[in-house]
Structures are given as C-alpha cells and as structure tokens.
Design an enzyme around this catalytic site. Structure first.
Site, PDB file in Angstrom:
ATOM      1  N   LYS A 227      41.852  38.246  -9.490  1.00 28.26           N
ATOM      2  CA  LYS A 227      42.353  37.783 -10.795  1.00 28.26           C
ATOM      3  C   LYS A 227      42.800  38.972 -11.630  1.00 28.26           C
ATOM      4  O   LYS A 227      41.980  39.759 -12.098  1.00 28.26           O
ATOM      5  CB  LYS A 227      41.292  37.001 -11.579  1.00 28.26           C
ATOM      6  CG  LYS A 227      41.948  36.270 -12.765  1.00 28.26           C
ATOM      7  CD  LYS A 227      41.035  36.009 -13.922  1.00 28.26           C
ATOM      8  CE  LYS A 227      40.892  37.127 -14.899  1.00 28.26           C
ATOM      9  NZ  LYS A 227      42.087  37.448 -15.719  1.00 28.26           N
ATOM     10  N   GLU A 302      32.886  48.647 -12.641  1.00 23.71           N
ATOM     11  CA  GLU A 302      33.444  49.911 -13.150  1.00 23.71           C
ATOM     12  C   GLU A 302      33.774  49.642 -14.607  1.00 23.71           C
ATOM     13  O   GLU A 302      34.697  48.883 -14.912  1.00 23.71           O
ATOM     14  CB  GLU A 302      34.673  50.292 -12.315  1.00 23.71           C
ATOM     15  CG  GLU A 302      34.992  51.761 -12.365  1.00 23.71           C
ATOM     16  CD  GLU A 302      36.095  52.054 -13.349  1.00 23.71           C
ATOM     17  OE1 GLU A 302      35.757  52.363 -14.520  1.00 23.71           O
ATOM     18  OE2 GLU A 302      37.260  51.961 -12.961  1.00 23.71           O
ATOM     19  N   CYS A 337      39.316  54.414 -18.866  1.00 22.39           N
ATOM     20  CA  CYS A 337      37.860  54.333 -18.999  1.00 22.39           C
ATOM     21  C   CYS A 337      37.247  55.734 -19.031  1.00 22.39           C
ATOM     22  O   CYS A 337      36.176  55.939 -19.589  1.00 22.39           O
ATOM     23  CB  CYS A 337      37.279  53.513 -17.871  1.00 22.39           C
ATOM     24  SG  CYS A 337      37.950  53.950 -16.279  1.00 22.39           S
ATOM     25  N   GLU A 434      33.541  53.040 -27.427  1.00 18.35           N
ATOM     26  CA  GLU A 434      34.796  53.251 -26.704  1.00 18.35           C
ATOM     27  C   GLU A 434      35.948  52.658 -27.519  1.00 18.35           C
ATOM     28  O   GLU A 434      35.946  51.469 -27.825  1.00 18.35           O
ATOM     29  CB  GLU A 434      34.720  52.558 -25.336  1.00 18.35           C
ATOM     30  CG  GLU A 434      35.961  52.780 -24.514  1.00 18.35           C
ATOM     31  CD  GLU A 434      35.848  52.185 -23.106  1.00 18.35           C
ATOM     32  OE1 GLU A 434      35.513  50.996 -22.981  1.00 18.35           O
ATOM     33  OE2 GLU A 434      36.098  52.935 -22.146  1.00 18.35           O
TER      34      GLU A 434
HETATM   35  P1  NDP Z   1      37.784  42.726 -20.535  1.00 17.08           P
HETATM   36  O1  NDP Z   1      36.562  43.342 -19.990  1.00 17.08           O
HETATM   37  O2  NDP Z   1      37.680  41.474 -21.322  1.00 17.08           O
HETATM   38  O3  NDP Z   1      38.829  42.387 -19.336  1.00 17.08           O
HETATM   39  C1  NDP Z   1      38.783  42.888 -18.031  1.00 17.08           C
HETATM   40  C2  NDP Z   1      38.984  41.742 -17.046  1.00 17.08           C
HETATM   41  O4  NDP Z   1      37.891  40.835 -17.162  1.00 17.08           O
HETATM   42  C3  NDP Z   1      40.233  40.922 -17.309  1.00 17.08           C
HETATM   43  O5  NDP Z   1      40.776  40.467 -16.082  1.00 17.08           O
HETATM   44  C4  NDP Z   1      39.672  39.766 -18.101  1.00 17.08           C
HETATM   45  O6  NDP Z   1      40.503  38.646 -18.077  1.00 17.08           O
HETATM   46  C5  NDP Z   1      38.382  39.518 -17.389  1.00 17.08           C
HETATM   47  N1  NDP Z   1      37.407  38.757 -18.154  1.00 17.08           N
HETATM   48  C6  NDP Z   1      37.263  38.669 -19.499  1.00 17.08           C
HETATM   49  N2  NDP Z   1      36.232  37.858 -19.819  1.00 17.08           N
HETATM   50  C7  NDP Z   1      35.706  37.418 -18.649  1.00 17.08           C
HETATM   51  C8  NDP Z   1      34.631  36.553 -18.305  1.00 17.08           C
HETATM   52  N3  NDP Z   1      33.884  35.961 -19.240  1.00 17.08           N
HETATM   53  N4  NDP Z   1      34.368  36.326 -17.007  1.00 17.08           N
HETATM   54  C9  NDP Z   1      35.112  36.908 -16.052  1.00 17.08           C
HETATM   55  N5  NDP Z   1      36.145  37.727 -16.311  1.00 17.08           N
HETATM   56  C10 NDP Z   1      36.441  37.982 -17.591  1.00 17.08           C
HETATM   57  O7  NDP Z   1      38.553  43.802 -21.341  1.00 17.08           O
HETATM   58  P2  NDP Z   1      39.596  43.597 -22.551  1.00 17.08           P
HETATM   59  O8  NDP Z   1      40.913  43.382 -21.959  1.00 17.08           O
HETATM   60  O9  NDP Z   1      39.122  42.551 -23.501  1.00 17.08           O
HETATM   61  O10 NDP Z   1      39.489  45.003 -23.240  1.00 17.08           O
HETATM   62  C11 NDP Z   1      38.404  45.223 -24.119  1.00 17.08           C
HETATM   63  C12 NDP Z   1      37.835  46.595 -23.962  1.00 17.08           C
HETATM   64  O11 NDP Z   1      37.330  46.731 -22.645  1.00 17.08           O
HETATM   65  C13 NDP Z   1      38.823  47.730 -24.105  1.00 17.08           C
HETATM   66  O12 NDP Z   1      39.049  48.054 -25.428  1.00 17.08           O
HETATM   67  C14 NDP Z   1      38.103  48.816 -23.363  1.00 17.08           C
HETATM   68  O13 NDP Z   1      37.134  49.367 -24.197  1.00 17.08           O
HETATM   69  C15 NDP Z   1      37.421  48.083 -22.231  1.00 17.08           C
HETATM   70  N6  NDP Z   1      38.192  48.145 -20.984  1.00 17.08           N
HETATM   71  C16 NDP Z   1      37.756  48.995 -20.017  1.00 17.08           C
HETATM   72  C17 NDP Z   1      38.489  49.139 -18.865  1.00 17.08           C
HETATM   73  C18 NDP Z   1      38.062  50.058 -17.784  1.00 17.08           C
HETATM   74  O14 NDP Z   1      38.907  50.526 -17.037  1.00 17.08           O
HETATM   75  N7  NDP Z   1      36.781  50.294 -17.598  1.00 17.08           N
HETATM   76  C19 NDP Z   1      39.753  48.428 -18.658  1.00 17.08           C
HETATM   77  C20 NDP Z   1      40.088  47.524 -19.722  1.00 17.08           C
HETATM   78  C21 NDP Z   1      39.327  47.418 -20.836  1.00 17.08           C
HETATM   79  P3  NDP Z   1      41.538  38.423 -19.291  1.00 17.08           P
HETATM   80  O15 NDP Z   1      42.209  39.724 -19.543  1.00 17.08           O
HETATM   81  O16 NDP Z   1      42.443  37.411 -18.774  1.00 17.08           O
HETATM   82  O17 NDP Z   1      40.712  37.979 -20.446  1.00 17.08           O
END
Ligand code: NDP
Length: 530
Positions: A227, A302, A337, A434
């Site tokens: 996904k 991660e 990240c 972050e």
């Molecule tokens: P999320 O953690 O929400 O998103 C990452 C993935 O998880 C997306 O595919 C998202 O889907 C999915 N997801 C969200 N909620 C759920 C759930 N309840 N169950 C299963 N999957 C889920 O990150 P955000 O996009 O909201 O970003 C928020 C913050 O997260 C950023 O500001 C940053 O701090 C951190 N982040 C860290 C990353 C890293 O590389 N470690 C990468 C991205 C964000 P969908 O996008 O469709 O909601």
C-alpha cells in the site's frame, strides 16, 4: 495519518485537473514559475485510468471510488486512483495467499527468482527518465535528484537483492541430545519465506521505499500486498507495470492504493497476513504494532528520527562540514527520517557554522520539481505544509532566533523556506519533535561530557553525524551514539549493502544489507534420525 473529515485539504478553487499533456498553467499568474512541460509519454500514462494490481490484473476499487492525487508544486490534480478499502485488501491478500501456496513462485528455483528480481532493476533503469519525472511530479522533489538518487538506488536495490536469492542458506548443526545416548542425527536449518507480507510505505521516497520493501521480500520468496502513501501512489502503480513486464507471476505482488485508516489499517490487522513491514511515523508504527497483535504477525518498522549532527572544532575541513550539515537537513526538503535536524556545534566555531549553513539555505532555489533550475521543491502536501509551518510558529513563540527562513514561501503549492534556528532550549517542540521539513535547530556545546547525553536525549535513534579530524574521537563518539547509522565526516550515504534502521522508537529491524533477509525469512530446524 489523516482523518477522513479533514481530507482533502485543498481549497476547492485550487482543485483542478491539470492539462498533463502540455503543462500545468491554469491561467493564474505565477511570478516565479514558467509553464512546465510534461513529456507526452508521461502525459499519456497519467490520462489512463488507474487501478489496483490484484492477482496480476488491473482492478478498480470494489466500491468504484477514486481519490485525487495532487502535484504539490501547484495543488493541481494530476491523476485519480482507487480509494480502496477492506474489501480490496481482502481480495489482494487472497490473491497473495493463492500465489504463495499454489502458484509457480514457490516452485521456481532461487536462480530463476533472482533473475526476475534482477530484471525489475533493469527495467527501472530502462525507464529511469520517465520514473524520475513521475516521482518529481507526484512528490515535488527535483527531477534531477530523483534521476540521480531515487531511481538508480531503487534499481540497485533490486539488483543487490537479486544476488541474495541464491544465497539464502541454513546451517548443518552437530547436535548431542543428552537423553538419547548413542543415537545419531543429521540436523540442519532451512530459511523459509515468511509468507504473505503487507507493506505500507510513505511518500518521501515513494519508488525507493517500494524497492526497499519489495526487493528483499521477493528475493526471499514471499508474496506481497503493497500500500503506497495516499499522497504519492503513482510510481508504485508504474512499478506494478514493470513487475508484470519483468515476469513476476500473478498475485506475487499486489498493489492497492488507498488511505491509511482504511486500506492500511485493513492490511495491518488482516488475519491472513503473516508479516507487516511499515515505514512512516512513530505514531502510526505503534498503531501497526497493536493491529498486528490479533494474529501475532511479524512486524518490522522504520520510523521517525531527530538526528544529531555534531561538528567539533577540530574538524579538518570546515567548509565540507558546513556543506554536509546543509545537505543533512535540506536534502529532500528535510523530508527524511534520518535528516540531521539537530545541529550540535562546538562553541568556538558555532557562529561560523550557523552562518555558513544559513548562507547555503538562502542560496537554495525553490521551485517546482520539474523546473530544471529547482534545487528544492515543495513539501509533499498541504498537511505537511501546515505541520511544518506550525512548528516554525511554535519556535518563534518560544523565543528561538531565526537566522534565516521561518515561513511559507509563495501562495501556491506547498513551499517553505529553508530555515536555520538558534538560541533554542531542550524543552522546545522544535528541538524535541520530528518536523520533517527543511528546518534545522543549531545548539552549541562546550564539553564533550555534556554533548553525548544531549545528543542521545531523544526517543528516536535513527541516525547521527560526527565531523572531526580526530579519528579516535570520531570512533569514541560513534560508539556512544544511540543510533542505527552514524556517518563520520559525511552524511546521507546510503547503499543497498548497508543495513538501515533505528534504535529506540525509530523502529524494529533493518532495511537493506543482508540483515533485511532476517525480516523476510523464518528458520525451520529439521532433525533426521539416522
Ligand atoms: P504516516 O505514518 O501516517 O504514513 C505512512 C504510511 O502509513 C502511509 O502509507 C499511510 O497511509 C499509512 N497509514 C496511516 N495511518 C495508518 C493506519 N492507521 N494503519 C495503517 N497504515 C496507516 O505518515 P504521514 O504521512 O501522516 O506523515 C506524518 C509524519 O510521519 C511526518 O511528518 C514525519 O514526521 C513522519 N514520517 C516519517 C517517515 C519515515 O520515513 N520514517 C515517512 C513519512 C512520514 P496514508 O498516507 O494513505 O494515510
């Protein structure tokens, strides 16, 4: 993580379908942007209806619903993709299960499997220009960066993992069963694939994150439901076409677009998924762990970071350290990240370093990723824009000093100014949390004994940087840092062979390198009585 109520966040007036065949001007003037051209090939691809890949077939969402995908440089809609939910996930998991239990995938020799995985890497390279353009359009990053970093790294990951397919080995183990004197046994271990794997990836490196997840899963013989993030689903769908072209059998990789709270949650909780691999926020990582408890599926995570980047006054090349510090935070617009978001500098050189990084920040040319002159694109979404500017405002309210930046840039698209902040205190949110944007907080330190506790004073532990000309000190500090990666006199150096992952709340397990194979195999001990 978004709430349904808050989606989409784009003002209705800004939500227009982009004329993808000939650029994306909408008649509004934009002082800093010339009209951009999308290649005809990509324009044609974007116009094609987008479906999920389930069981080797392109399939609309069961509900028939779609959602909009935006170009973050101007908030134009560039495509519509399936708004999938539990029913689509159920179908994709069933397809993956069939492929795993009865399809040709498990019967293939490791060599045949490795060749298919290698071919994915080849096809990514053959389509590198188109993939870089698509990634830039969807995520906002400069096309040139996607072309030299994201796309070749993704190809390299498949090539690297292809080599492992033939090297996943068990051991023969001499055993001495104490209650069976005189008995003879031949004991050995096998490394089996885990089975059906759910993979949930973020938007900051969409193609590369898909590669990090798919490459090892396939090399080890698993079947997958992937996904992608709602903001950036397009390169995953294009990768699905590449997987079919490479000859990956039907059902081995299923790609389902949708939102986290619906499609993502359904995948994480699914009783017939054996493992879930997640990259994203620590907050959602914890939700995934709870969701996985139902059938105790394996979990790898991660997650976030707040990485210290430490510069000592004895650094050999101060300019290299300043450039490195700027790259550590501004690469990918700070949406990494492992971003070096806490710059810790020995007091004697603090002002010079801060001034140097601020100078770099001021010179960065902001613009749409598809503009060849652009050095930093927009943040990925209106939500990220709001998150990052909120942090900027909190820092101002708490009395921090903004050396440069601190605001949104322009009115259209999700641009923010590269920002350097000093005079911060440990309890400020900008120091602790972050931000995931191009925002660095700089702190001076005087004594080494105060440095390490401060550097490690974070719930995260993903990465760290150390800049010094004293090699012994570099090793001492690297050993004491609680981080999954430490870069010495460099930053953001990645390689498919290097494990990457976090200490503490930055995650469970490692991506890449041979360590990732642990995440996608399980050990079976076999004992033969002789
Ligand atoms: P999320 O953690 O929400 O998103 C990452 C993935 O998880 C997306 O595919 C998202 O889907 C999915 N997801 C969200 N909620 C759920 C759930 N309840 N169950 C299963 N999957 C889920 O990150 P955000 O996009 O909201 O970003 C928020 C913050 O997260 C950023 O500001 C940053 O701090 C951190 N982040 C860290 C990353 C890293 O590389 N470690 C990468 C991205 C964000 P969908 O996008 O469709 O909601």
């Amino acid at each position: 993580m978004k709430t349904t109520a808050s989606r989409p966040r784009i003002a209705a007036s800004a939500r227009k379908i982009a004329p993808t065949h000939n650029g994306h001007g909408n008649g509004e003037s934009s002082a800093r942007r010339a009209p951009l051209k999308i290649s005809p090939h990509l324009g044609a691809w974007l116009k094609k209806p987008k479906h999920n890949l389930i069981g080797g077939k392109w399939t609309p969402a069961a509900s028939g619903k779609l959602f909009d995908v935006f170009n973050p440089a101007d908030a134009w809609v560039i495509a519509r993709v399936p708004d999938s939910d539990k029913e689509d996930i159920n179908r994709a998991v069933a397809a993956a299960r069939r492929a795993f239990e009865t399809g040709p995938w498990r019967r293939m020799t490791p060599s045949e499997r490795g060749k298919l995985v290698w071919r994915i890497g080849d096809l990514i390279l053959q389509n590198a220009d188109e993939l870089a353009e698509l990634e830039s359009l969807d995520n906002g990053k400069p096309r040139a960066v996607a072309r030299v970093a994201d796309v070749p790294l993704a190809a390299d990951l498949f090539h690297y993992m292809a080599g492992w397919a033939t090297k996943i080995e068990g051991n023969t183990i001499p055993i001495s069963v104490p209650y069976a004197p005189g008995a003879q046994f031949h004991a050995f271990t096998l490394r089996d694939p885990v089975g059906v794997v759910g993979q949930i990836i973020p938007w900051n490196f969409p193609l590369l994150m898909a590669a990090w997840k798919l490459g090892p899963a396939l090399a080890c013989g698993n079947c997958v439901v992937l996904k992608p993030a709602e903001q950036t689903p397009l390169s995953a769908l294009r990768l699905g076409e590449i997987l079919l072209e490479a000859g990956i059998p039907e059902g081995v990789v299923n790609i389902v677009t949708g939102f986290g709270e619906t499609a993502g949650a359904a995948l994480a909780v699914h009783e017939d998924v054996d493992k879930v691999a997640f990259t994203g926020s620590t907050e959602v990582g914890k939700i995934i762990v709870r969701a996985a408890a139902g059938n105790l599926k394996k979990v790898s995570l991660e997650l976030g970071g707040k990485s210290p980047n430490i510069i000592f006054k004895d650094v050999g090349d101060l300019n290299a350290a300043i450039n490195g510090a700027a790259n550590a935070i501004f690469f990918n617009h700070g949406q990494c990240c492992c971003a070096g978001s806490r710059l810790m500098v020995e007091r004697d050189i603090f002002e010079d370093v801060v001034a140097g990084v601020a100078e770099q920040a001021k010179k960065i040319k902001l613009g749409p990723g598809l503009d060849a002159a652009t050095e930093m694109g927009p943040l990925v979404s209106e939500e990220q824009l709001s998150r990052v500017t909120n942090y900027m405002n909190q820092g101002k309210q708490s009395g921090a000093c903004y050396v440069t930046g601190g605001d949104r840039s322009g009115e259209r698209g999700y641009f923010v100014q590269p920002t350097v902040i000093k005079d911060v205190k440990p309890d400020m949110s900008i120091v602790r949390e972050e931000i995931f944007g191009p925002v660095v907080v700089a702190e001076p330190f005087t004594k080494p004994e105060e440095l390490l506790p401060r550097a490690n004073q974070t719930p995260y532990g993903l990465a760290a940087g150390v800049w010094t000309g004293d090699i012994a000190k570099a090793h001492r500090v690297a050993a004491a840092l609680k981080a999954g990666t430490v870069w010495i006199n460099c930053y953001n150096v990645f390689d498919s062979a290097l494990p990457f992952g976090g200490y503490k709340q930055s995650g469970w397990g490692r991506e890449m390198g041979h360590e990732v194979l642990e995440q996608y195999t399980q050990t079976k001990a076999v004992v033969v009585g002789l």
